[in-house]
Design a protein around this motif. Structure first.
Motif, short mmCIF file in Angstrom:
data_model
loop_
_atom_site.label_atom_id
_atom_site.label_comp_id
_atom_site.label_asym_id
_atom_site.label_seq_id
_atom_site.Cartn_x
_atom_site.Cartn_y
_atom_site.Cartn_z
N LEU A 162 0.80 -1.24 -0.20
CA LEU A 162 0.00 -0.29 -0.08
C LEU A 162 0.78 1.17 -0.05
O LEU A 162 0.35 2.08 -0.64
N THR A 163 2.10 1.17 0.60
CA THR A 163 2.73 2.30 0.74
C THR A 163 3.38 2.81 -0.74
O THR A 163 3.55 3.71 -1.38
N ALA A 164 3.78 1.38 -1.62
CA ALA A 164 4.43 1.71 -2.91
C ALA A 164 3.34 2.19 -3.79
O ALA A 164 3.25 3.11 -4.65
N LEU A 165 2.08 1.34 -3.91
CA LEU A 165 0.73 1.95 -4.64
C LEU A 165 0.47 3.47 -4.15
O LEU A 165 0.29 4.20 -4.99
N GLY A 166 0.80 3.69 -2.74
CA GLY A 166 0.31 5.19 -2.15
C GLY A 166 1.28 6.18 -2.90
O GLY A 166 1.02 7.45 -3.02
N MET A 167 2.50 5.70 -3.13
CA MET A 167 3.36 6.84 -3.84
C MET A 167 2.97 7.23 -5.05
O MET A 167 2.92 8.29 -5.50
N THR A 316 -0.95 5.61 6.82
CA THR A 316 -2.41 5.70 7.61
C THR A 316 -3.19 6.86 7.34
O THR A 316 -4.18 6.85 6.70
N PRO A 317 -2.46 8.17 7.36
CA PRO A 317 -3.44 9.48 6.74
C PRO A 317 -3.53 9.47 5.43
O PRO A 317 -4.64 10.02 4.90
N PHE A 318 -2.59 8.89 4.46
CA PHE A 318 -3.04 8.70 3.16
C PHE A 318 -4.03 7.97 2.90
O PHE A 318 -4.91 8.33 2.23
N LEU A 319 -4.20 6.82 3.45
CA LEU A 319 -5.45 5.99 3.32
C LEU A 319 -6.76 6.55 3.66
O LEU A 319 -7.55 6.48 3.20
N GLN A 320 -6.61 7.41 4.71
CA GLN A 320 -7.87 8.15 5.16
C GLN A 320 -8.02 9.28 4.11
O GLN A 320 -9.60 9.48 3.85
N GLU A 325 -13.28 3.73 -0.58
CA GLU A 325 -13.41 3.36 -2.09
C GLU A 325 -11.85 3.41 -2.48
O GLU A 325 -11.50 2.21 -3.36
N GLY A 326 -11.08 4.21 -2.35
CA GLY A 326 -9.85 4.24 -2.99
C GLY A 326 -8.97 3.02 -2.29
O GLY A 326 -8.26 2.24 -3.02
N GLY A 327 -9.17 2.89 -1.00
CA GLY A 327 -8.46 1.98 -0.17
C GLY A 327 -8.86 0.35 -0.72
O GLY A 327 -7.88 -0.45 -0.87
N THR A 328 -10.02 0.24 -0.94
CA THR A 328 -10.53 -1.03 -1.47
C THR A 328 -9.90 -1.30 -2.95
O THR A 328 -9.56 -2.48 -3.16
N ARG A 329 -10.04 -0.14 -3.71
CA ARG A 329 -9.20 -0.46 -5.05
C ARG A 329 -7.78 -0.80 -4.75
O ARG A 329 -7.55 -1.74 -5.60
N ALA B 307 3.79 14.04 10.76
CA ALA B 307 2.65 14.95 10.34
C ALA B 307 3.32 16.43 10.24
O ALA B 307 2.96 17.21 11.00
N TRP B 308 4.09 16.82 9.35
CA TRP B 308 4.66 18.04 8.94
C TRP B 308 4.87 18.23 7.56
O TRP B 308 4.98 17.30 6.77
N GLY B 309 5.00 19.73 7.19
CA GLY B 309 5.50 20.10 6.09
C GLY B 309 6.19 21.34 6.07
O GLY B 309 6.23 22.06 6.93
#
Lengths: 379, 379
Positions: A162-167, A316-320, A325-329, B307-309
């Motif tokens: 999920l991290t790799a896909l999240g990038m 985790t914040p990315f998945l939020q 729907e995005g997470g399930t995909r 959580a920073w930027g």
């Protein structure tokens, strides 16, 4: 399996005492009976990821680790430097279970349809405390794997995939068209390569050793830059000119590498521009630090204009942000490609007790470079 | 005024030669006749802002400055260190006019209604090349000032006022409710204080000397932290707990101050939270570097969670983001409050030739701290 068979199990727990000592030991705990929406998973395989090390070892100096306790019930201990105790004030004297994710078999289920549907299935599971023999979790925290998948094959189906896909998702969401990745020969980096090849996204891989270049070339990677090369900056700039990458994900965090990437992005952008602006290229350059393999301070020289950003990136914040729907995909893709794109490699399968061995502890203390161990809690 | 009266005028120009020399001199240029939508402004006053120094001096070593040329037509020169020449490749051997903004009188106007409406008015004007006796610019680059305003009072009505307002706008747009500002006793910082008091926004001011604390207290500032205090970190954390500020604008850029602010924000957030997360507080903390008073590398230690930027902040892209309507709203406020909220203070009024004096050049080379000079090009 009746409750008596999963009624109790071993769990690894990490405690930092108020007196500045890390203590890791195994404890027998009762497995909670599942509620209506829960399942009980017999954990068969759980990876030690870089993202587990913070909770497992805290800021302890693992090069000073020693073993205490009895032969039957060993305790791994290590000192926490006094100046780092402030980082862990909120966890003092509390035994913390560890382990983000695992693969296992659902051996009992609550009465809900979602829970019952998982009974007997091989699943990937997330939710912490996975360095345990049994875990009771909501059914939604499991990912049912295709028939013929082993628990070991599904042990790492959340964090790295999920991290790799999240990038790649983040790259698209923020309007970039190609990306840069460091520590790129890691399990995660290999997944990212396969995703980018499949999705036709240009990826600039940064590694620091020649054998890592070879690993990525063998996977079909087109752009691989070795930061140990004397011409690294020019080679990286060339790759950035060719790909147009303006977003990078850096696992090292500390040192000068992140700033160098921003500076090379700026050089690449200016190479084809005309005219002078004291504020540099107006194109935004983004660097995300998602790991801290290098614990030294991050050092940034201001040689990349004013249109830039750096930030922490966390799954985790990315998945939020992308929602259910995005997470399930993303999870569906992981399950479908668990033996190909998202296959992980480990150098050894170890028991829970072996996590408490001095050798493995010191190995992690020394290098802190990605996981190669897979824990089998029933070994 | 007929065209013969504004037909030519002096202009300050800065050149960096291919051989590594900065040369600043005055040149007589022709004032372009105004097109239909243009006005000709007789420039009466133009500030030397930190944001002008980059173009004026480039990366030259001003402590090594010397004067060449004739007494009538002096040339200020200074060497550019070889390793910094790459930063200025795009401007080599091109005389660059300097000066972001000014105040003046509209002495001629094109036929359009907007241009004609400005004829005879005292205006603030933006658009570069303001270290000139006359400038021909589109009417839209002028801000008509209320009757009774002098050109000197309107000389700084863009960069500092819009930057200060832009910080408060950015705070709101990004979902924060209070803010932190460094180098807070500057002209810009004093404006920001007045804005925040008027708008009831909590502002944490960071300065580095006790007399700067007094300047801000006299303006009614509630939170002022002196970074030279031995208890700076605790005092800043207390102010952050009280205000809840999670966004900061840092004029210094280099060194450790920015990272310290993020770390104190994290401490403030954790002070009232319960439970332990290895990833720190989930509340996003944002640091914008909008200046570079400290040219040393920015050093960040990873003691503020994930959580920073951090990013560059620049006025022009911000104004593009808020669009014409937002920009007009801010400019109207500046014009209405030019003698109060947006009043600027200067230590001296100097002529164009005096910009080329060794004293002023070396003063800027040494400290690079905010503007105190106001240029009168007709002096």
């Amino acid at each position: 399996m009746t409750q008596s068979e999963y009624g109790t199990g071993l769990q690894l727990q990490s405690t930092i005492t108020g007196s500045g000592q890390l203590e890791i030991k195994l404890t027998t705990i009762e497995t909670p009976a599942p509620g209506p929406g829960d399942v009980v998973v017999r954990i068969e395989a759980s990876p030690i990821n870089p993202s587990d090390l913070g909770l497992l070892f805290g800021p302890a100096d693992m090069t000073q680790a020693s073993q205490a306790g009895s032969a039957d019930n060993p305790v791994l201990t290590a000192p926490v430097p006094q100046e780092l105790m402030g980082m862990v004030a909120a966890r003092l004297d509390q035994p913390m279970p560890v382990g983000n994710e695992a693969g296992g078999i659902v051996v009992a289920a609550g009465e809900s349809e979602a829970a019952q549907a998982l009974l007997g299935k091989t699943v990937g599971v997330i939710g912490g405390a996975m360095y345990s023999q049994f875990r009771t979790v909501p059914a939604a925290m499991c990912l049912a794997l295709p028939d013929g998948t082993t628990p070991a094959e599904g042990a790492s189906c959340f964090v790295n995939p999920l991290t790799a896909l999240g990038m790649v998702e983040t790259m698209r969401l923020e309007g970039h068209s190609a990306l840069v990745h460091t520590a790129a020969a890691s399990n995660l980096g290999q997944m990212l390569n396969k995703i980018c090849l499949a999705d036709d996204v240009a990826l600039v891989n940064i590694v620091r050793r020649e054998e890592q270049v070879e690993i990525l070339r063998a996977l079909g990677a087109k752009y691989v830059c070795n930061s140990s090369s004397p011409n690294f900056r020019d080679e990286l700039t060339d790759a950035l000119v060719e790909t147009g990458a303006t977003i990078a994900f850096d696992a090292t965090g500390g040192g000068t590498l992140g700033g160098q990437i921003l500076a090379c992005m700026e050089r690449a952008l200016l190479r084809n521009s005309t005219g002078y602006s004291g504020y540099g290229s107006p194109t935004h350059k983004q660097l995300y630090l998602y790991g801290r393999l290098d614990r030294s301070p991050t050092e940034l020289t201001a040689n990349y204009g004013m249109a830039w950003g750096i930030g922490g990136w966390l799954l985790t914040p990315f998945l939020q942000k992308i929602g259910l729907e995005g997470g399930t995909r993303l999870r569906t893709r992981v399950a479908n490609e668990i033996k190909t794109t998202f296959a992980s490699h480990y150098s050894a399968e170890i028991s829970l007790a072996e996590v408490l061995s001095l050798d493995s502890a010191k190995a992690y203390g020394k290098q802190a470079t990605g996981s190669k161990y897979l824990i089998n809690p029933h070994k």
